[in-house]
Design a protein around this motif. Structure first.
Motif: not given
Length: 135
Positions: A1-4, A10-18, A96-100, A102-108
């Motif tokens: 999943m990608y987040y902008n 004002g436009t959007l980019m995807n940091a994961e693609k860098i 990274l939190a989403d991938k590994l 399940n979106g939990s920053m505290s678990r990460m």
């Protein structure tokens, strides 16, 4: 999943693609902007043993991905980051939190703390950050 991430324009980019290599261009621009391609080549060359053509290709790719903006209003093109270091970091951490985790920053964070040995000063700094976040 990608987040902008919001860009300056004002436009959007995807940091994961860098890519990691393209990130080297952004790191230089986050420290000092705007820069010409020659200045970027000079700065990246201090850190990496890459030839100028490779670095220019990375600049071009960053522009294509809307990670950098190019001001062509003067004789020399001036490049600036289109995403702040802070926004890039936030997006990358969230991804990274989403991938590994399940979106939990505290678990990460807990996983990170279990894997890395923190000294007393680092632990105290972390506790202070948590106290500040609770306010």
């Amino acid at each position: 999943m990608y987040y902008n991430c919001n860009l300056k324009g004002g436009t959007l980019m995807n940091a994961e693609k860098i890519t990691d290599a393209e990130l080297e261009v952004l790191k230089v621009l986050w420290l000092r902007e705007p820069l010409t391609a020659n200045q970027i080549v000079e700065e990246v060359s201090k850190q990496k043993d890459w030839n100028a053509k490779t670095i220019r290709t990375l600049i071009h790719r960053c522009e294509e991905k809307q990670a950098v903006t190019a001001d062509r209003s003067s004789r020399e093109i001036l490049y600036s980051p289109a995403i702040s270091r802070r926004d890039y970091t936030r997006q990358t951490q969230k991804s990274l939190a989403d991938k590994l985790f399940n979106g939990s920053m505290s678990r990460m964070m807990l996983n990170f703390m279990e894997e890395v040995q923190l000294n007393e000063d680092e632990l105290e700094e972390l506790k202070e950050m948590i106290r500040d976040a609770e306010k």
